[in-house]
Design a protein around this motif. Structure first.
Motif, PDB file in Angstrom:
ATOM      1  N   SER A  10      28.705   2.905  24.841  1.00 13.74           N
ATOM      2  CA  SER A  10      27.488   3.296  25.553  1.00 13.74           C
ATOM      3  C   SER A  10      26.983   2.110  26.357  1.00 13.74           C
ATOM      4  CB  SER A  10      26.390   3.690  24.567  1.00 13.74           C
ATOM      5  OG  SER A  10      26.749   4.799  23.817  1.00 13.74           O
ATOM      6  N   ALA A  11      25.900   2.336  27.060  1.00 13.10           N
ATOM      7  CA  ALA A  11      25.254   1.260  27.804  1.00 13.10           C
ATOM      8  C   ALA A  11      24.555   0.305  26.840  1.00 13.10           C
ATOM      9  CB  ALA A  11      24.248   1.860  28.767  1.00 13.10           C
TER      10      ALA A  11
ATOM     11  N   THR B 101      19.955   2.583  29.729  1.00 14.20           N
ATOM     12  CA  THR B 101      19.843   3.896  30.387  1.00 14.20           C
ATOM     13  C   THR B 101      18.374   4.246  30.651  1.00 14.20           C
ATOM     14  OG1 THR B 101      21.805   4.517  29.157  1.00 14.20           O
ATOM     15  CG2 THR B 101      20.670   6.287  30.303  1.00 14.20           C
TER      16      THR B 101
ATOM     17  N   GLU C 159      27.114   2.025  31.385  1.00 15.61           N
ATOM     18  CA  GLU C 159      28.348   2.015  30.602  1.00 15.61           C
ATOM     19  C   GLU C 159      29.407   1.128  31.252  1.00 15.61           C
ATOM     20  OE1 GLU C 159      26.279   4.472  30.452  1.00 15.61           O
ATOM     21  OE2 GLU C 159      26.263   4.952  28.320  1.00 15.61           O
TER      22      GLU C 159
ATOM     23  N   PHE D 116      29.908   8.809  28.364  1.00 14.92           N
ATOM     24  CA  PHE D 116      28.775   9.451  29.052  1.00 14.92           C
ATOM     25  C   PHE D 116      29.053   9.822  30.506  1.00 14.92           C
ATOM     26  CE2 PHE D 116      24.394   8.183  30.952  1.00 14.92           C
ATOM     27  CZ  PHE D 116      23.754   9.369  30.626  1.00 14.92           C
TER      28      PHE D 116
ATOM     29  N   ARG E  41      21.948  12.930  27.725  1.00 12.63           N
ATOM     30  CA  ARG E  41      21.661  11.805  26.850  1.00 12.63           C
ATOM     31  C   ARG E  41      22.482  11.859  25.559  1.00 12.63           C
ATOM     32  NH1 ARG E  41      17.466   8.594  28.329  1.00 12.63           N
ATOM     33  NH2 ARG E  41      18.793   7.113  27.237  1.00 12.63           N
ATOM     34  N   GLY E  42      22.941  10.711  25.155  1.00 11.17           N
ATOM     35  CA  GLY E  42      23.760  10.637  23.942  1.00 11.17           C
ATOM     36  C   GLY E  42      25.203  11.077  24.181  1.00 11.17           C
ATOM     37  N   GLY E  43      25.566  11.239  25.450  1.00 17.22           N
ATOM     38  CA  GLY E  43      26.864  11.827  25.809  1.00 17.22           C
ATOM     39  C   GLY E  43      28.100  11.009  25.466  1.00 17.22           C
ATOM     40  N   SER E  44      27.918   9.751  25.087  1.00 18.90           N
ATOM     41  CA  SER E  44      29.099   8.946  24.741  1.00 18.90           C
ATOM     42  C   SER E  44      29.816   9.483  23.505  1.00 18.90           C
ATOM     43  CB  SER E  44      28.704   7.491  24.472  1.00 18.90           C
ATOM     44  OG  SER E  44      28.168   6.934  25.634  1.00 18.90           O
ATOM     45  N   ASP E  45      29.063  10.072  22.590  1.00 20.14           N
ATOM     46  CA  ASP E  45      29.693  10.703  21.421  1.00 20.14           C
ATOM     47  C   ASP E  45      30.673  11.775  21.889  1.00 20.14           C
ATOM     48  OD1 ASP E  45      28.173   9.231  19.661  1.00 20.14           O
ATOM     49  OD2 ASP E  45      26.654  10.787  19.379  1.00 20.14           O
TER      50      ASP E  45
HETATM   51  N1  ASP Z   1      23.796   5.606  27.545  1.00 19.23           N
HETATM   52  C1  ASP Z   1      23.630   7.026  27.404  1.00 19.23           C
HETATM   53  C2  ASP Z   1      22.282   7.341  26.790  1.00 19.23           C
HETATM   54  O1  ASP Z   1      21.522   6.444  26.501  1.00 19.23           O
HETATM   55  C3  ASP Z   1      24.736   7.683  26.672  1.00 19.23           C
HETATM   56  C4  ASP Z   1      24.848   7.336  25.205  1.00 19.23           C
HETATM   57  O2  ASP Z   1      24.241   6.371  24.763  1.00 19.23           O
HETATM   58  O3  ASP Z   1      25.581   8.002  24.484  1.00 19.23           O
HETATM   59  O4  ASP Z   1      21.944   8.492  26.632  1.00 19.23           O
END
Ligand code: ASP
Ligand code: MG
Length: 401
Positions: free
Chosen positions: A42-43, A48, A75, A137, A151-155
């Motif tokens: 992730s970033a 982000t 990222e 992401f 958001r949270g898309g790296s998972d």
């Molecule tokens: N950097 C993105 C976020 O903060 C993706 C992630 O962290 O998974 O939502």
């Protein structure tokens, strides 16, 4: 691909160069056991959020295409730096953007979905013995524009790559694993060794924030073992997988949504067309209605209650105003001092009496609830915020969470 693994590190694990140096050690160690190591990051830290804040300063309504371009840079910073660190430690590594990793997406900007991943390029680098460090992401759409996955898309990136390579995904995070109940609410909470995809999905949708719900959905569909563990301590985490019969419990977890609002509309006409009108108006205002119940008052009228996210307050107000201008004697009461307590367990499907036990437990402890809903594997209650702590305690104790 034989002998592969995907490791994913979230923003807090790559917050500083120092933290990256620490996780680089874990990656290098992994490379001793696995031939092919893909790392998704992730970033850094809150990057982000900061980028989104800047977009807000730049324009009142920043274009979504450019927001994607902007926030995908976070990222890219992480993959470049982490790869330099791995190289510095004499390990061959290559940083790949979503596009370079073959991630094809579709949908609306800032809310894209992964359509497919062409892993040719990742595999080429892995076959050359390199560690592939992929930007989470992000991807590329048909128009050739950079997109992000929400958001949270790296998972989601990590699990999707693991699905494609036919290997497991290891999610490294700032918690030690998945708990039956949030330890901040119940200090005796136990960490789960395993949890099923279905339960994890349900808990994630119901408010548990450890993993992005869509990533679990992909994991479930492609049967990707997902291992959630601490990025700091080297201790056992939680494995998300399909249960065997013996592993199934009636209640696995308890999840709380605190950002809930309950609305009761009194003296509303009971006809289906009127009720439809209300929910259509709510939908048109993008209010996400969750629980619904109605009780008759006098012939032709009902009291209608529903819950929605507390963030939807303004949108709900607009609808109520509109409805009240159309019907006489209609009264609306909003209550933001409510929480939703949900009990989750796949065993509910086959074991009877879980609901009965819960109703009795709440009754014995003087915990009144306003609304109840059930799914195949969960029961949710709306209760007064003041009763939350008590409810969490008694339920957790009863089911050994
Ligand atoms: N950097 C993105 C976020 O903060 C993706 C992630 O962290 O998974 O939502
Ligand atoms: Mg995350």
């Amino acid at each position: 691909m034989e002998n592969s693994v995907v490791m994913k590190f979230g923003g807090s694990s790559v917050e500083t160069i120092e933290k990256m140096q620490k996780i680089a050690k874990r990656i290098i160690k992994k490379k001793e056991t696995f031939k092919n190591v893909v790392v998704v990051v992730s970033a850094m830290g809150k990057t982000t959020n900061q980028l989104l804040e800047m977009a807000k300063q730049a324009a009142k309504y920043p274009s979504k295409r450019e927001i994607d371009l902007l926030i995908s840079t976070g990222e890219q910073v992480s993959i470049a730096l982490l790869t330099m660190i791995l190289n510095e430690n004499d390990f061959e590594a290559v940083a790949l953007t979503g596009f370079q990793a073959g991630i094809k997406t579709g949908g609306l900007h800032t809310k894209n979905k992964i359509l497919d991943i062409d892993t040719t390029n990742i595999e080429k680098h892995l076959n050359q013995g390199k560690i592939a460090v992929v930007a989470g992401f992000q991807g590329l759409n048909d128009a050739g524009d950079i997109t992000t996955l929400g958001r949270g898309g790296s998972d989601t990136t990590a699990v999707a790559i693991a699905a494609k390579l036919g290997c497991s995904a290891e999610i490294y995070t700032d918690v030690d694993g998945i708990y039956g109940v949030d330890p901040r609410l119940y200090p005796n909470a136990k960490k789960l060794d395993i949890i099923s995809y279905e339960e994890m999905k349900e808990m994630a949708f119901l408010g548990a924030k450890v993993m992005e719900p869509r990533s679990i959905e992909i994991g479930h569909r492609y049967q990707v073992p997902i291992y959630v563990q601490s990025s700091i301590h080297e201790i056992e985490g939680t494995l998300i997988k399909e249960y065997t019969k013996v592993e199934e419990k009636s209640v696995t977890g308890l999840s709380i949504s605190e950002k809930v609002m309950m609305v009761t509309i009194k003296n509303y006409p009971s006809y289906a067309t009127d009720i439809a009108k209300l929910f259509i108006a709510l939908a048109e205002n993008e209010v996400n209605v969750d629980m619904i119940s109605q009780t008759p008052t006098e012939i032709g009228f009902i009291n209608l209650s529903f819950t929605a996210g507390a963030d939807d307050l303004e949108a709900v107000d607009e609808v109520i105003e509109h409805i009240m201008s159309q019907y006489q004697n209609v009264e609306a009461v909003k209550n933001i001092n409510v929480v939703k307590v949900s009990v989750v367990g796949t065993g509910m499907r086959t074991q009877s009496g879980v609901a009965a036990q819960l109703f009795k437990l709440l009754a014995d402890n003087g915990i009144d609830f306003m609304l109840v809903t059930t799914s195949e594997i969960s029961i949710s209650y709306t209760i007064d915020k003041k009763l939350m702590k008590r409810a969490v305690e008694v339920i957790s104790e009863k089911f050994g969470l």
